[in-house]
Design a protein around this motif. Structure first.
Motif, PDB file in Angstrom:
ATOM      1  N   GLN A 264       0.812  -1.221   0.000  1.00  0.00           N
ATOM      2  CA  GLN A 264       0.000   0.000   0.000  1.00  0.00           C
ATOM      3  C   GLN A 264       0.846   1.271   0.000  1.00  0.00           C
ATOM      4  O   GLN A 264       0.463   2.278   0.592  1.00  0.00           O
ATOM      5  N   GLN A 266       2.324   4.720  -1.247  1.00  0.00           N
ATOM      6  CA  GLN A 266       1.832   5.810  -2.088  1.00  0.00           C
ATOM      7  C   GLN A 266       2.443   5.668  -3.476  1.00  0.00           C
ATOM      8  O   GLN A 266       3.642   5.419  -3.595  1.00  0.00           O
ATOM      9  N   SER A 292      -5.214  13.540   7.043  1.00  0.00           N
ATOM     10  CA  SER A 292      -5.338  12.099   6.751  1.00  0.00           C
ATOM     11  C   SER A 292      -5.348  11.765   5.256  1.00  0.00           C
ATOM     12  O   SER A 292      -6.263  11.085   4.770  1.00  0.00           O
ATOM     13  N   HIS A 294      -4.523   9.534   2.269  1.00  0.00           N
ATOM     14  CA  HIS A 294      -4.119   8.144   2.035  1.00  0.00           C
ATOM     15  C   HIS A 294      -4.362   7.817   0.569  1.00  0.00           C
ATOM     16  O   HIS A 294      -5.509   7.841   0.111  1.00  0.00           O
ATOM     17  N   TRP A 296      -3.122   5.027  -2.682  1.00  0.00           N
ATOM     18  CA  TRP A 296      -2.439   3.773  -2.975  1.00  0.00           C
ATOM     19  C   TRP A 296      -2.758   3.342  -4.410  1.00  0.00           C
ATOM     20  O   TRP A 296      -3.651   3.885  -5.061  1.00  0.00           O
ATOM     21  N   GLY A 305      -7.765   6.500  -3.297  1.00  0.00           N
ATOM     22  CA  GLY A 305      -7.359   7.177  -2.074  1.00  0.00           C
ATOM     23  C   GLY A 305      -8.492   7.875  -1.367  1.00  0.00           C
ATOM     24  O   GLY A 305      -9.650   7.860  -1.798  1.00  0.00           O
TER      25      GLY A 305
END
Length: 348
Positions: A264, A266, A292, A294, A296, A305
């Motif tokens: 996972q 980035q 936050s 996130h 991937w 994301g």
């Protein structure tokens, strides 16, 4: 002839052998219908046939270089088979259990095949070191012809997968978005179906394998010439070491990229783009902070994301959602979940 039968739902089924045959022909038609998988299938047949030829001649001539190259070709065949299977599985539709579909099959096949290749490279290298101290007698006159034939087989593979296996992406499918406003926060989940090619990692890995094979064939040709004209039998184990090194070298990018996706990480293609996007988001009127983030890789060509945006009370959350979504789509993130929150302690 075996009779047909009906299951408890009333659906009629043919004999088991007939159903298996029908499925196999169905998969074969699916393979032949696509240019990339068709090229992959026919090169698999060619590569497998010649791997057997190399193995037989390697045993006959007592050449570790030829035997090791044949094993490398066999493992390349497993890469081709895994790539072929993964290409088919990646096309399966999402369901309630696999909501993202099966596109990560390409990543799994690339990673597992990379591990197998590292293992065989270690085996070849250790055997070559042993033969360095006791070089065996090799029939170089038989070795040269097969090595040249192997070189031409690999050249075919390079041509097919470099010119016929381009990684074009088509942006098809549909897109949808929705947002709902509650007390204190708003959400936006935007799904963008990407109808492009999810097998770029497969064909990239296959090309690297074939390129290493080609260089290995060149090494075997050189070693056979050195043995013929100078009697340097030590050239064969040295050639094997070079082949082992080339196998490892070709696998490193595949293991690094597929391992990063499975962990996972980035997307590295976005490492320089995302900080600029965060800066632009904070410049949107009313945005207080970016929280936050996130992101991937779902597969080698699809990014997903989620991100949380804190905004001031007088800010329009839907405008922020649409603007942020547009920024993320511009850098290639096809599916994103955006949450917009007001500062804690503030209520509508």
């Amino acid at each position: 002839m075996l009779p047909s039968y009906a299951d408890q739902n009333g659906k009629v089924h043919g004999p088991p052998k007939s159903r298996i045959k029908s499925k196999l022909f169905g998969y074969l038609r699916l393979i032949i219908s696509d240019t990339k998988t068709r090229n992959l299938f026919f090169f698999l047949l060619l590569n497998t046939s010649f791997a057997f030829v190399e193995l037989v001649y390697g045993i006959w001539t007592n050449s570790l270089g030829l035997i090791s190259d044949s094993f490398h070709m066999f493992f390349d065949c497993t890469a081709l088979v895994a790539g072929l299977i993964a290409s088919l599985i990646a096309k399966w539709r999402p369901n309630e259990r696999y909501t993202y579909g099966y596109v990560r099959a390409e990543v799994m096949s690339g990673f597992l095949n990379g591990l197998f290749l590292v293992f065989i490279a270690f085996f070849i290298f250790s055997e070559a070191i042993e033969r360095t101290f006791e070089p065996p007698e090799i029939h170089h006159e038989r070795l040269f012809v097969v090595s040249v034939l192997g070189f031409f087989v690999n050249l075919i593979g390079i041509f097919v997968f470099q010119h016929g296996g381009d990684h074009g992406h088509s942006h098809g499918g549909s897109s949808h978005g929705h947002s709902h406003d509650h007390h204190g926060h708003s959400h936006d989940h935007h799904g963008h179906s990407h109808g492009g090619d999810s097998s770029s990692k497969i064909f990239e890995g296959i090309f690297l394998h074939i390129l290493a094979d080609t260089m290995g064939s060149v090494g075997v040709i050189i070693s056979s010439l050195l043995i013929r004209f100078f009697g340097w039998h030590i050239a064969d184990p040295i050639c094997s070491m070079i082949i082992a090194f080339l196998i490892t070298l070709s696998v490193i990018p595949l293991l690094r990229d597929s391992g990063g996706i499975l962990m996972q990480r980035q997307p590295k293609q976005l490492d320089k783009k995302l900080p600029d996007v965060y800066r632009r988001i904070q410049q949107i009127p009313g945005v207080v902070s970016v929280q936050s983030p996130h992101f991937w890789s779902l597969s080698s060509d699809k990014y997903c994301g989620g991100i949380k945006i804190e905004v001031s009370f007088n800010c329009d959350p839907r405008y922020v959602q649409q603007t942020v979504r547009s920024m993320l789509l511009q850098i290639g993130i096809q599916e994103v979940y955006i949450q917009v929150d007001f500062p804690s302690g503030v209520s509508l």
